[in-house]
Write a protein that holds these residues in place. Structure first.
Motif, mmCIF file in Angstrom:
data_model
loop_
_atom_site.group_PDB
_atom_site.id
_atom_site.type_symbol
_atom_site.label_atom_id
_atom_site.label_comp_id
_atom_site.label_asym_id
_atom_site.label_seq_id
_atom_site.Cartn_x
_atom_site.Cartn_y
_atom_site.Cartn_z
ATOM 1 N N ASP A 159 24.007 82.802 -53.686
ATOM 2 C CA ASP A 159 25.085 82.991 -53.717
ATOM 3 C C ASP A 159 24.732 83.030 -51.815
ATOM 4 O O ASP A 159 25.533 82.855 -50.645
ATOM 5 C CB ASP A 159 26.220 83.091 -53.908
ATOM 6 N N LEU A 160 24.627 84.909 -52.210
ATOM 7 C CA LEU A 160 24.287 85.221 -50.875
ATOM 8 C C LEU A 160 22.794 84.623 -50.084
ATOM 9 O O LEU A 160 22.985 84.822 -48.447
ATOM 10 C CB LEU A 160 23.801 86.722 -51.630
ATOM 11 N N PHE A 161 22.019 84.916 -50.702
ATOM 12 C CA PHE A 161 20.956 84.411 -49.900
ATOM 13 C C PHE A 161 20.742 82.639 -49.402
ATOM 14 O O PHE A 161 20.760 82.985 -48.073
ATOM 15 C CB PHE A 161 19.962 83.961 -50.827
ATOM 16 N N ASP A 162 22.240 81.661 -49.939
ATOM 17 C CA ASP A 162 22.422 80.316 -48.924
ATOM 18 C C ASP A 162 23.204 81.164 -48.368
ATOM 19 O O ASP A 162 23.141 80.143 -47.188
ATOM 20 C CB ASP A 162 22.672 79.920 -50.747
ATOM 21 N N ALA A 163 23.742 82.033 -47.704
ATOM 22 C CA ALA A 163 24.280 81.746 -46.831
ATOM 23 C C ALA A 163 23.803 82.745 -45.721
ATOM 24 O O ALA A 163 24.473 82.080 -45.050
ATOM 25 C CB ALA A 163 26.090 83.261 -47.429
ATOM 26 N N VAL A 164 22.987 83.580 -46.244
ATOM 27 C CA VAL A 164 22.233 83.591 -45.016
ATOM 28 C C VAL A 164 21.307 82.621 -43.815
ATOM 29 O O VAL A 164 21.501 82.614 -43.443
ATOM 30 C CB VAL A 164 21.225 84.824 -45.486
ATOM 31 N N VAL A 165 20.846 82.217 -44.909
ATOM 32 C CA VAL A 165 20.066 80.772 -44.714
ATOM 33 C C VAL A 165 21.128 79.785 -43.836
ATOM 34 O O VAL A 165 20.665 79.231 -42.769
ATOM 35 C CB VAL A 165 19.146 79.798 -45.785
ATOM 36 N N ASP A 166 22.097 79.650 -44.743
ATOM 37 C CA ASP A 166 22.772 78.678 -43.141
ATOM 38 C C ASP A 166 23.102 79.264 -42.698
ATOM 39 O O ASP A 166 23.365 78.533 -41.159
ATOM 40 C CB ASP A 166 24.364 78.054 -44.065
ATOM 41 N N ALA A 213 17.249 84.801 -62.394
ATOM 42 C CA ALA A 213 18.167 84.418 -61.487
ATOM 43 C C ALA A 213 19.369 84.716 -61.542
ATOM 44 O O ALA A 213 20.006 84.672 -62.524
ATOM 45 C CB ALA A 213 17.839 83.013 -61.723
ATOM 46 N N ASP A 214 19.742 85.555 -60.671
ATOM 47 C CA ASP A 214 20.814 86.215 -60.476
ATOM 48 C C ASP A 214 21.724 85.303 -59.474
ATOM 49 O O ASP A 214 21.309 84.661 -58.136
ATOM 50 C CB ASP A 214 20.717 87.208 -60.000
ATOM 51 N N LYS A 262 10.486 82.171 -50.263
ATOM 52 C CA LYS A 262 11.143 83.387 -50.448
ATOM 53 C C LYS A 262 11.894 83.076 -51.996
ATOM 54 O O LYS A 262 12.452 84.007 -52.885
ATOM 55 C CB LYS A 262 12.124 84.182 -49.406
ATOM 56 N N ARG A 263 12.651 81.930 -51.789
ATOM 57 C CA ARG A 263 13.953 81.493 -52.461
ATOM 58 C C ARG A 263 12.912 81.580 -53.916
ATOM 59 O O ARG A 263 12.522 81.964 -55.344
ATOM 60 C CB ARG A 263 14.291 80.225 -52.629
#
Length: 65
Positions: free
Chosen positions: A35-42, A29-30, A19-20
């Motif tokens: 940042d939000l995506f990485d938080a969701v993945v974590d 690239a925003d 997905k990334r």
């Protein structure tokens, strides 16, 4: 259950990685998005959130034989 968890985590991480890559390929690239995506993945890959997928997997196995 340990084997399922290991396989599930691997598949989930691969899905997030895909997905990334899709997002990078399709749009500018925003940094805020990532940042939000990485938080969701974590959060999704943190421990303790695997009972429901495991139960769904076992139910699927019980009906499909």
């Amino acid at each position: 259950m340990k084997q399922f968890l290991s396989q599930f985590d691997t598949e989930l991480k691969q899905w997030f990685d895909a997905k990334r890559k899709d997002y990078l390929a399709s749009q500018a690239a925003d940094p805020l998005f990532f940042d939000l995506f990485d938080a969701v993945v974590d959060l999704a890959l943190a421990g303790g959130k695997r009972v429901r997928p495991y139960m769904a997997y076992r139910m699927y196995q019980s009906v499909t034989g």
